[in-house]
Structures are given as C-alpha cells and as structure tokens.
Design a protein around this motif. Structure first.
Motif, PDB file in Angstrom:
ATOM      1  N   ARG A 294       5.871  13.529  -1.333  1.00  4.12           N
ATOM      2  CA  ARG A 294       6.687  12.456  -0.754  1.00  4.12           C
ATOM      3  C   ARG A 294       5.874  11.171  -0.739  1.00  4.12           C
ATOM      4  NH1 ARG A 294       9.412  14.345   4.497  1.00  4.12           N
ATOM      5  NH2 ARG A 294      10.391  15.669   2.920  1.00  4.12           N
ATOM      6  N   VAL A 295       6.481  10.098  -1.245  1.00  2.00           N
ATOM      7  CA  VAL A 295       5.787   8.823  -1.413  1.00  2.00           C
ATOM      8  C   VAL A 295       6.608   7.726  -0.753  1.00  2.00           C
ATOM      9  CG1 VAL A 295       4.654   7.284  -3.068  1.00  2.00           C
ATOM     10  CG2 VAL A 295       5.078   9.688  -3.680  1.00  2.00           C
ATOM     11  N   HIS A 296       5.918   6.751  -0.157  1.00  4.16           N
ATOM     12  CA  HIS A 296       6.610   5.547   0.299  1.00  4.16           C
ATOM     13  C   HIS A 296       5.631   4.383   0.320  1.00  4.16           C
ATOM     14  CE1 HIS A 296       5.048   4.978   4.450  1.00  4.16           C
ATOM     15  NE2 HIS A 296       4.874   6.272   4.412  1.00  4.16           N
ATOM     16  N   ASP A 297       6.175   3.188   0.065  1.00  3.51           N
ATOM     17  CA  ASP A 297       5.395   1.965   0.180  1.00  3.51           C
ATOM     18  C   ASP A 297       6.108   1.046   1.164  1.00  3.51           C
ATOM     19  OD1 ASP A 297       7.540   1.022  -1.292  1.00  3.51           O
ATOM     20  OD2 ASP A 297       6.419   0.820  -3.166  1.00  3.51           O
ATOM     21  N   ALA A 298       5.962  -0.265   1.016  1.00  2.00           N
ATOM     22  CA  ALA A 298       6.506  -1.181   2.008  1.00  2.00           C
ATOM     23  C   ALA A 298       8.027  -1.178   2.050  1.00  2.00           C
ATOM     24  CB  ALA A 298       5.998  -2.595   1.732  1.00  2.00           C
ATOM     25  N   THR A 299       8.687  -0.933   0.916  1.00  2.68           N
ATOM     26  CA  THR A 299      10.147  -1.062   0.871  1.00  2.68           C
ATOM     27  C   THR A 299      10.862   0.133   0.266  1.00  2.68           C
ATOM     28  OG1 THR A 299       9.989  -2.194  -1.279  1.00  2.68           O
ATOM     29  CG2 THR A 299      10.006  -3.586   0.701  1.00  2.68           C
ATOM     30  N   ARG A 300      10.137   1.120  -0.237  1.00  4.55           N
ATOM     31  CA  ARG A 300      10.793   2.221  -0.946  1.00  4.55           C
ATOM     32  C   ARG A 300      10.204   3.566  -0.525  1.00  4.55           C
ATOM     33  NH1 ARG A 300       9.221  -0.371  -6.623  1.00  4.55           N
ATOM     34  NH2 ARG A 300       7.264  -0.147  -5.471  1.00  4.55           N
ATOM     35  N   GLU A 301      10.982   4.606  -0.734  1.00  6.91           N
ATOM     36  CA  GLU A 301      10.510   5.967  -0.500  1.00  6.91           C
ATOM     37  C   GLU A 301      11.168   6.892  -1.507  1.00  6.91           C
ATOM     38  OE1 GLU A 301      11.461   7.058   3.462  1.00  6.91           O
ATOM     39  OE2 GLU A 301      13.601   6.634   3.268  1.00  6.91           O
ATOM     40  N   TRP A 302      10.410   7.876  -1.979  1.00  3.87           N
ATOM     41  CA  TRP A 302      10.945   8.779  -2.991  1.00  3.87           C
ATOM     42  C   TRP A 302      10.120  10.064  -3.008  1.00  3.87           C
ATOM     43  CZ3 TRP A 302       8.011   4.483  -3.933  1.00  3.87           C
ATOM     44  CH2 TRP A 302       6.830   4.648  -4.663  1.00  3.87           C
ATOM     45  N   THR A 303      10.554  11.001  -3.830  1.00  4.43           N
ATOM     46  CA  THR A 303       9.887  12.293  -3.974  1.00  4.43           C
ATOM     47  C   THR A 303       9.636  12.563  -5.450  1.00  4.43           C
ATOM     48  OG1 THR A 303      10.983  13.167  -2.003  1.00  4.43           O
ATOM     49  CG2 THR A 303      10.074  14.770  -3.532  1.00  4.43           C
ATOM     50  N   VAL A 304       8.489  13.141  -5.747  1.00  6.84           N
ATOM     51  CA  VAL A 304       8.135  13.467  -7.122  1.00  6.84           C
ATOM     52  C   VAL A 304       7.549  14.874  -7.160  1.00  6.84           C
ATOM     53  CG1 VAL A 304       5.869  12.386  -6.873  1.00  6.84           C
ATOM     54  CG2 VAL A 304       6.836  12.720  -9.163  1.00  6.84           C
ATOM     55  N   LEU A 305       7.810  15.598  -8.229  1.00  7.62           N
ATOM     56  CA  LEU A 305       7.298  16.957  -8.418  1.00  7.62           C
ATOM     57  C   LEU A 305       6.177  16.944  -9.453  1.00  7.62           C
ATOM     58  CD1 LEU A 305      10.694  18.920  -8.597  1.00  7.62           C
ATOM     59  CD2 LEU A 305       9.255  18.496  -6.585  1.00  7.62           C
TER      60      LEU A 305
ATOM     61  N   LYS B  82       0.834  -1.205   0.000  1.00  8.18           N
ATOM     62  CA  LYS B  82       0.000   0.000   0.000  1.00  8.18           C
ATOM     63  C   LYS B  82       0.866   1.251   0.000  1.00  8.18           C
ATOM     64  CE  LYS B  82      -3.580   2.393   2.658  1.00  8.18           C
ATOM     65  NZ  LYS B  82      -4.410   2.642   1.469  1.00  8.18           N
ATOM     66  N   PRO B  83       0.606   2.203  -0.913  1.00 13.74           N
ATOM     67  CA  PRO B  83       1.387   3.447  -0.917  1.00 13.74           C
ATOM     68  C   PRO B  83       0.827   4.471   0.061  1.00 13.74           C
ATOM     69  CG  PRO B  83      -0.127   3.438  -2.764  1.00 13.74           C
ATOM     70  CD  PRO B  83      -0.321   2.114  -2.059  1.00 13.74           C
TER      71      PRO B  83
END
Length: 209
Positions: free
Chosen positions: A123-134, A98-99
């Motif tokens: 700012r986004v993250h799920d079970a194993t990753r995190e990142w940023t998008v514009l 789930k994001p």
C-alpha cells in the motif's frame, strides 16, 4: 411500586378482618368488600407499566450523558467523512511529495501447483494519492540491483529461499515483515527514496515489472 401497593392492600384486608372478628357489624361485609375493592384497584398496576416508569430516570440520565459529550467541530467532521486522496493515474511520472509504504499482506498464487509463488501487497500513498501494487520477491531483487548500481545502495535484501512449503505461513509472514522494513528503509532515504527507480517499482502501471 407493584410490591408496595400489594403490601398496602394486604394490610388493609388484615385490618378489616380484625374489625369483623371483633363484632363490628357495620364494618363487616360492607367494609370487607370496600377494602377488597381498594386492594384490587391498587393491585391493578401491571408489572410492565411499573417497569416502564422505572426506566424513565435511566433514559433521562442517558440523554443527559449524550448531551454532555463534546461534539466535533464542523471542520473535523468534514475531514473525517471525506478524503482528498485519489488513485494513481497511468500518466503519473513520479511521487507528489514524500511517499509512504507498507507491505500489508502476502498471497500465494496457486494457479499452477508446480509453480506456486508469493505475491506481496504493498500500500502506497503520497501527498495527494493512494494506491496498491503487487510485487513478487524477484521484483524486490530487481529494485535492489538498480539502487545498488545507480546509488551505491548498501542495504540488505532478505536472502532468497528457493524451496519452501506453500502452506508455511510462518515463513511467508516473516518474509512480509522483512520486506516491509526493507522498503521503509529505502523510502526514508533522501537520496533515492523518491527516485524514478523507486517510483517505477511502486507504480502499478509500470511495464518494467
């Protein structure tokens, strides 16, 4: 301690002076000198040294207080010091579980003053990753149309405002909060919250945005 020794020295000198005035010759000059030397030795304790000894009980209390604090378990310490999340790779094709999202900031792109626009930092993250998008507001409009056409999405996108002052940070902050609520409402859906359309919108490597 300093004041106590000084007081004792003063009392000794006063006693010697009284005895000398009474005519005690044996206790006169010799006793006076002896008492003065004793008072001098008592007064030789420096205020700095006395203050240093006065601080020792406080240091001991502080050490005891620190020792009484509960220490984290080894597993908790490792969990706080390290993170299992990694960045999103260009080869990713969907969410891992789930994001979760948060529109954390808004910036005004002022490369061309006649064409200023606002960019939202997500700012986004799920079970194993995190990142940023514009993303710009028109990107939210694009996602909204896709979800409405594909999933009959009935949510409400904040209305577009064509004219605004770039220094109107009150409006920009209000728009950021509105888009944050809008995006969280989409992510919470079981039907399309983790859909390919939403992933493309939140994928910084996507060529569609």
């Amino acid at each position: 301690e300093f004041r106590r020794h000084a007081s004792e020295g003063s009392v000794s000198l006063a006693n010697v002076a009284q005895a000398d005035a009474a005519g005690d010759g044996s206790h006169g000059r010799g006793g006076m000198m002896g008492a003065a030397d004793g008072a001098k030795s008592n007064l030789s304790v420096s205020p700095r040294k006395a203050g240093y000894h006065a601080e020792l009980p406080q240091m001991a209390e502080l050490a005891a207080l620190n020792a009484s604090k509960p220490k984290p378990a080894p597993g908790e310490k490792r969990a706080q010091g390290s993170s299992s999340h990694r960045h999103l790779s260009p080869e990713a094709t969907g969410f891992d579980g789930k994001p979760f999202t948060k529109v954390v900031a808004a910036e005004i792109n002022a490369e061309r003053r006649s064409r200023e626009y606002v960019v939202f930092n997500i700012r986004v993250h799920d079970a194993t990753r995190e990142w940023t998008v514009l993303r710009r507001f028109r990107n939210f409009e694009q996602l909204h149309k896709q979800l409405r056409n594909t999933y009959k999405y009935g949510g409400h996108l904040p209305p577009k405002r064509y004219i605004f002052a770039s220094n109107n940070w009150e409006f920009v902050e209000e728009r950021r909060e509105q888009l944050d609520v809008y995006l969280k409402d989409i992510i919470a859906s079981q039907a399309y919250g983790a859909s390919p359309e939403v992933f493309e919108f939140l994928n910084p490597w996507s060529s569609a945005y």
